[in-house]
Design a protein around this motif. Structure first.
Motif, PDB file in Angstrom:
ATOM      1  N   GLU A   1       0.841  -1.257   0.148  1.00 13.85           N
ATOM      2  CA  GLU A   1       0.199  -0.129  -0.094  1.00 13.85           C
ATOM      3  C   GLU A   1       0.803   1.135   0.082  1.00 13.85           C
ATOM      4  O   GLU A   1       0.575   2.144  -0.676  1.00 13.85           O
ATOM      5  CB  GLU A   1      -0.937   0.035   1.082  1.00 13.85           C
ATOM      6  CG  GLU A   1      -1.898   1.172   1.143  1.00 13.85           C
ATOM      7  CD  GLU A   1      -2.793   1.053  -0.128  1.00 13.85           C
ATOM      8  OE1 GLU A   1      -3.366   2.509  -0.423  1.00 13.85           O
ATOM      9  OE2 GLU A   1      -2.984   0.216  -0.811  1.00 13.85           O
ATOM     10  N   PRO A   2       1.901   1.364   0.861  1.00 13.48           N
ATOM     11  CA  PRO A   2       2.772   2.588   0.952  1.00 13.48           C
ATOM     12  C   PRO A   2       3.444   2.803  -0.474  1.00 13.48           C
ATOM     13  O   PRO A   2       3.460   4.107  -0.925  1.00 13.48           O
ATOM     14  CB  PRO A   2       3.618   2.560   1.924  1.00 13.48           C
ATOM     15  CG  PRO A   2       3.170   1.417   2.718  1.00 13.48           C
ATOM     16  CD  PRO A   2       2.424   0.419   1.901  1.00 13.48           C
ATOM     17  N   ILE A   3       3.705   1.827  -1.131  1.00  6.98           N
ATOM     18  CA  ILE A   3       4.372   1.979  -2.523  1.00  6.98           C
ATOM     19  C   ILE A   3       3.477   2.330  -3.518  1.00  6.98           C
ATOM     20  O   ILE A   3       3.626   2.925  -4.394  1.00  6.98           O
ATOM     21  CB  ILE A   3       5.274   0.624  -2.756  1.00  6.98           C
ATOM     22  CG1 ILE A   3       6.359   0.398  -1.794  1.00  6.98           C
ATOM     23  CG2 ILE A   3       5.762   0.745  -4.166  1.00  6.98           C
ATOM     24  CD1 ILE A   3       7.040  -0.801  -1.724  1.00  6.98           C
ATOM     25  N   ARG A   4       2.295   1.744  -3.370  1.00  6.18           N
ATOM     26  CA  ARG A   4       1.128   2.169  -4.478  1.00  6.18           C
ATOM     27  C   ARG A   4       0.768   3.434  -4.332  1.00  6.18           C
ATOM     28  O   ARG A   4       0.730   4.449  -5.112  1.00  6.18           O
ATOM     29  CB  ARG A   4      -0.177   1.339  -4.197  1.00  6.18           C
ATOM     30  CG  ARG A   4      -1.079   1.343  -5.341  1.00  6.18           C
ATOM     31  CD  ARG A   4      -2.530   0.675  -5.020  1.00  6.18           C
ATOM     32  NE  ARG A   4      -2.834   1.521  -3.933  1.00  6.18           N
ATOM     33  CZ  ARG A   4      -3.641   2.518  -3.854  1.00  6.18           C
ATOM     34  NH1 ARG A   4      -3.783   3.222  -4.815  1.00  6.18           N
ATOM     35  NH2 ARG A   4      -4.428   2.859  -2.716  1.00  6.18           N
TER      36      ARG A   4
ATOM     37  N   GLY B   1       8.432   2.911  -6.627  1.00  5.60           N
ATOM     38  CA  GLY B   1       9.605   2.799  -5.525  1.00  5.60           C
ATOM     39  C   GLY B   1      10.239   3.998  -5.667  1.00  5.60           C
ATOM     40  O   GLY B   1       9.883   5.115  -6.096  1.00  5.60           O
ATOM     41  N   ALA B   2      11.272   4.213  -4.470  1.00  6.39           N
ATOM     42  CA  ALA B   2      12.017   5.491  -4.335  1.00  6.39           C
ATOM     43  C   ALA B   2      12.573   6.056  -5.668  1.00  6.39           C
ATOM     44  O   ALA B   2      12.702   7.398  -5.570  1.00  6.39           O
ATOM     45  CB  ALA B   2      12.852   5.408  -3.101  1.00  6.39           C
ATOM     46  N   TYR B   3      12.967   5.195  -6.382  1.00  4.67           N
ATOM     47  CA  TYR B   3      13.938   5.394  -7.486  1.00  4.67           C
ATOM     48  C   TYR B   3      13.333   4.786  -8.895  1.00  4.67           C
ATOM     49  O   TYR B   3      13.101   3.629  -8.783  1.00  4.67           O
ATOM     50  CB  TYR B   3      15.562   5.321  -7.286  1.00  4.67           C
ATOM     51  CG  TYR B   3      16.001   6.068  -6.394  1.00  4.67           C
ATOM     52  CD1 TYR B   3      16.469   7.407  -6.775  1.00  4.67           C
ATOM     53  CD2 TYR B   3      16.198   5.813  -4.992  1.00  4.67           C
ATOM     54  CE1 TYR B   3      17.383   8.119  -5.878  1.00  4.67           C
ATOM     55  CE2 TYR B   3      16.842   6.670  -4.164  1.00  4.67           C
ATOM     56  CZ  TYR B   3      17.342   7.939  -4.427  1.00  4.67           C
ATOM     57  OH  TYR B   3      18.148   8.708  -3.822  1.00  4.67           O
ATOM     58  N   TYR B   4      13.538   5.420  -9.886  1.00  2.00           N
ATOM     59  CA  TYR B   4      13.373   4.652 -11.299  1.00  2.00           C
ATOM     60  C   TYR B   4      14.605   4.737 -11.779  1.00  2.00           C
ATOM     61  O   TYR B   4      15.310   5.552 -11.873  1.00  2.00           O
ATOM     62  CB  TYR B   4      12.220   5.316 -11.859  1.00  2.00           C
ATOM     63  CG  TYR B   4      10.864   5.460 -11.383  1.00  2.00           C
ATOM     64  CD1 TYR B   4      10.112   4.203 -11.267  1.00  2.00           C
ATOM     65  CD2 TYR B   4      10.440   6.673 -10.702  1.00  2.00           C
ATOM     66  CE1 TYR B   4       9.023   4.254 -10.596  1.00  2.00           C
ATOM     67  CE2 TYR B   4       9.347   6.785 -10.127  1.00  2.00           C
ATOM     68  CZ  TYR B   4       8.524   5.556 -10.024  1.00  2.00           C
ATOM     69  OH  TYR B   4       7.081   5.617  -9.618  1.00  2.00           O
ATOM     70  N   LEU B   5      15.063   3.528 -12.470  1.00  2.00           N
ATOM     71  CA  LEU B   5      16.187   3.629 -13.290  1.00  2.00           C
ATOM     72  C   LEU B   5      15.650   4.001 -14.933  1.00  2.00           C
ATOM     73  O   LEU B   5      14.810   3.075 -15.523  1.00  2.00           O
ATOM     74  CB  LEU B   5      16.851   2.220 -13.395  1.00  2.00           C
ATOM     75  CG  LEU B   5      17.949   1.905 -14.366  1.00  2.00           C
ATOM     76  CD1 LEU B   5      19.101   3.110 -14.046  1.00  2.00           C
ATOM     77  CD2 LEU B   5      18.624   0.637 -14.374  1.00  2.00           C
TER      78      LEU B   5
ATOM     79  N   PHE C   1      16.308   8.199 -11.202  1.00  6.03           N
ATOM     80  CA  PHE C   1      15.533   9.219 -11.228  1.00  6.03           C
ATOM     81  C   PHE C   1      14.749   9.250  -9.812  1.00  6.03           C
ATOM     82  O   PHE C   1      14.206   8.052  -9.623  1.00  6.03           O
ATOM     83  CB  PHE C   1      14.525   9.268 -12.218  1.00  6.03           C
ATOM     84  CG  PHE C   1      13.343  10.707 -12.267  1.00  6.03           C
ATOM     85  CD1 PHE C   1      13.780  11.961 -12.409  1.00  6.03           C
ATOM     86  CD2 PHE C   1      11.882  10.209 -11.933  1.00  6.03           C
ATOM     87  CE1 PHE C   1      12.792  12.827 -12.210  1.00  6.03           C
ATOM     88  CE2 PHE C   1      11.105  10.967 -11.568  1.00  6.03           C
ATOM     89  CZ  PHE C   1      11.503  12.492 -11.795  1.00  6.03           C
ATOM     90  N   ARG C   2      14.665  10.032  -8.970  1.00  3.52           N
ATOM     91  CA  ARG C   2      14.112  10.065  -7.570  1.00  3.52           C
ATOM     92  C   ARG C   2      12.639  10.300  -7.627  1.00  3.52           C
ATOM     93  O   ARG C   2      12.300  11.078  -8.493  1.00  3.52           O
ATOM     94  CB  ARG C   2      14.911  10.743  -6.672  1.00  3.52           C
ATOM     95  CG  ARG C   2      14.389  10.942  -5.171  1.00  3.52           C
ATOM     96  CD  ARG C   2      14.892  12.055  -4.422  1.00  3.52           C
ATOM     97  NE  ARG C   2      14.313  12.283  -3.194  1.00  3.52           N
ATOM     98  CZ  ARG C   2      13.216  12.835  -2.821  1.00  3.52           C
ATOM     99  NH1 ARG C   2      12.302  13.217  -3.886  1.00  3.52           N
ATOM    100  NH2 ARG C   2      12.820  12.761  -1.694  1.00  3.52           N
ATOM    101  N   ASN C   3      12.064   9.447  -7.257  1.00  4.19           N
ATOM    102  CA  ASN C   3      10.354   9.668  -7.139  1.00  4.19           C
ATOM    103  C   ASN C   3      10.229  10.744  -6.211  1.00  4.19           C
ATOM    104  O   ASN C   3      10.357  10.616  -4.856  1.00  4.19           O
ATOM    105  CB  ASN C   3       9.811   8.467  -6.906  1.00  4.19           C
ATOM    106  CG  ASN C   3       8.347   8.425  -6.660  1.00  4.19           C
ATOM    107  OD1 ASN C   3       7.656   9.434  -6.591  1.00  4.19           O
ATOM    108  ND2 ASN C   3       7.551   7.153  -6.498  1.00  4.19           N
ATOM    109  N   PRO C   4       9.547  11.893  -6.657  1.00  2.00           N
ATOM    110  CA  PRO C   4       9.304  12.924  -5.926  1.00  2.00           C
ATOM    111  C   PRO C   4       8.208  12.686  -5.070  1.00  2.00           C
ATOM    112  O   PRO C   4       7.880  13.642  -4.179  1.00  2.00           O
ATOM    113  CB  PRO C   4       9.016  14.196  -6.899  1.00  2.00           C
ATOM    114  CG  PRO C   4       8.474  13.151  -8.120  1.00  2.00           C
ATOM    115  CD  PRO C   4       9.318  12.091  -8.290  1.00  2.00           C
ATOM    116  N   ASN C   5       7.567  11.611  -4.941  1.00  2.69           N
ATOM    117  CA  ASN C   5       6.496  11.270  -4.091  1.00  2.69           C
ATOM    118  C   ASN C   5       7.115  10.903  -2.757  1.00  2.69           C
ATOM    119  O   ASN C   5       6.039  10.742  -1.787  1.00  2.69           O
ATOM    120  CB  ASN C   5       5.449  10.330  -4.546  1.00  2.69           C
ATOM    121  CG  ASN C   5       4.819  10.891  -5.946  1.00  2.69           C
ATOM    122  OD1 ASN C   5       4.501  12.081  -5.876  1.00  2.69           O
ATOM    123  ND2 ASN C   5       4.482  10.117  -6.708  1.00  2.69           N
TER     124      ASN C   5
END
Length: 106
Positions: A28-31, A36-40, A46-50
Motif C-alpha cells: 500500500e505505501p508503495i502504491r 519505488g523511491a527511484y526509477y532507473l 530518477f528519484r520519485n518526488p512522491n
C-alpha cells in the motif's frame, strides 16, 4: 527519458525473491507513492518526488555466494529441495563471514 527494462542486458529480465514462510508484503505505501523511491531510466536513476525523504543510492559489488554454499547462476527454484542452503535467510548471525564482507564494503 524512457524506463529501462533490464539494465545492461539484451535478454528479458527474470526476477524472483526468497522469503520466509511467515513473510507478507505490504504494498500500500508503495502504491500510494506511485512506485519505488527511484526509477532507473535511460539517463540514470530518477528519484520519485512522491517520497519526502529517501537515502542516496549506493552501489555495492556482489559478494561471494560460495560463502553460503551457493553457486553463481544456480537455479534458485532448485533450492527448494536443499532448504539448508537457504538457512542464511532465517539465521544471518550464523553467516558473519558472508554478511561481514557485505558491510565492510560500505
Amino acid at each position: 527519458m524512457l524506463p529501462k527494462r533490464n539494465s545492461g542486458a539484451e535478454a528479458e529480465l527474470g526476477m524472483a525473491n526468497w522469503v520466509c514462510t511467515s513473510f507478507s508484503s505490504i504494498y500500500e505505501p508503495i502504491r500510494k507513492a506511485g512506485g519505488g523511491a527511484y526509477y532507473l531510466l535511460e539517463d540514470g536513476f530518477f528519484r520519485n518526488p512522491n517520497y519526502a525523504s529517501v537515502p542516496e543510492i549506493r552501489m555495492v559489488e556482489s559478494v561471494k555466494p560460495e560463502l553460503l554454499g551457493l553457486e553463481r547462476r544456480e537455479d534458485m527454484y532448485g533450492l527448494v529441495n536443499e532448504l539448508e542452503k537457504l538457512r542464511f535467510l532465517k539465521e544471518p548471525q550464523e553467516f558473519e563471514e558472508f554478511f561481514g564482507e557485505v558491510f565492510e564494503k560500505n
